[in-house]
Design an enzyme around this catalytic site. Sequence first.
Site, PDB file in Angstrom:
ATOM      1  N   HIS A   1      -3.312  -1.238  -1.880  1.00 37.67           N
ATOM      2  CA  HIS A   1      -4.435  -0.525  -1.285  1.00 37.67           C
ATOM      3  C   HIS A   1      -5.751  -0.926  -1.979  1.00 37.67           C
ATOM      4  CE1 HIS A   1      -6.144   2.818   1.018  1.00 37.67           C
ATOM      5  NE2 HIS A   1      -6.842   3.132  -0.060  1.00 37.67           N
TER       6      HIS A   1
ATOM      7  N   ASP B   1       0.842  -1.199   0.000  1.00 37.48           N
ATOM      8  CA  ASP B   1       0.000   0.000   0.000  1.00 37.48           C
ATOM      9  C   ASP B   1       0.879   1.252   0.000  1.00 37.48           C
ATOM     10  OD1 ASP B   1      -1.831   2.032   0.500  1.00 37.48           O
ATOM     11  OD2 ASP B   1      -3.004   0.824   1.910  1.00 37.48           O
TER      12      ASP B   1
END
Length: 233
Positions: free
Chosen positions: A203, A172
């Site tokens: 993400h 992420d």
Amino acid sequence: MTPVEINAADGSGTFSGYLALPDSIDGKASCVIVIQEIFGVNDTMRHICEVYARLGYIALCPDLFWRQKPGVVLTDKTQEEWNQAFAYMNGFDQNKGIDDLTATMDWLRNHTLSNGKVGCVGYCLGGRLAVMMACRTKIDASVSYYGVGLENFVDEFIKITHPLMVHVASEDKYATEELRKIYEPVLKRNELVTYHLYESMDHAFAREGGVHYDESSATLANNRSYNFLQKYL
């Protein structure tokens, strides 16, 4: 779906929410607040509410951008919408957001079909707010998916007094390894926190239809969340 209006705690007005109810309730039901991403109360958030309703919960996703513009509904499909979403996030007062989520929690506790137990599940911006709810309120249980900005309020983690589950993606860009080193050890030290790191995931890996969606990891995270909430609500 039943549209609802909730009174803001500061008396500044009312805000709407998407409410999904189980088809049948044997007695009273537990409740789940679904906390939006930066795209508002869109189809993705509504679908999640419906999923939790099918699991037997009273599920409600409040409109948290209402102080800027009521009824924001965006997708992740165009750059223009991304730009709008980031503008709303940058203009968002997270302390007022927690106030609105607390008002939502109180509204659900007092719902005629509610057993008084309320949990929350949040994504991205909502993932951060879910952790903040665990820190600042008496919510019964919280689930955070790839929360952003957790490193900014590590000092509050000692206030977590109810169960919290945190899902984090290793790749992420909004929660890099460097940032995770700030908050990950603190979360792991708290016996009330269940922490899951999803290797090679990016993400929003649980956002169906999203560019980073991964069915296997999403299913694993969702099942963990369902079991967690069932245990504590």
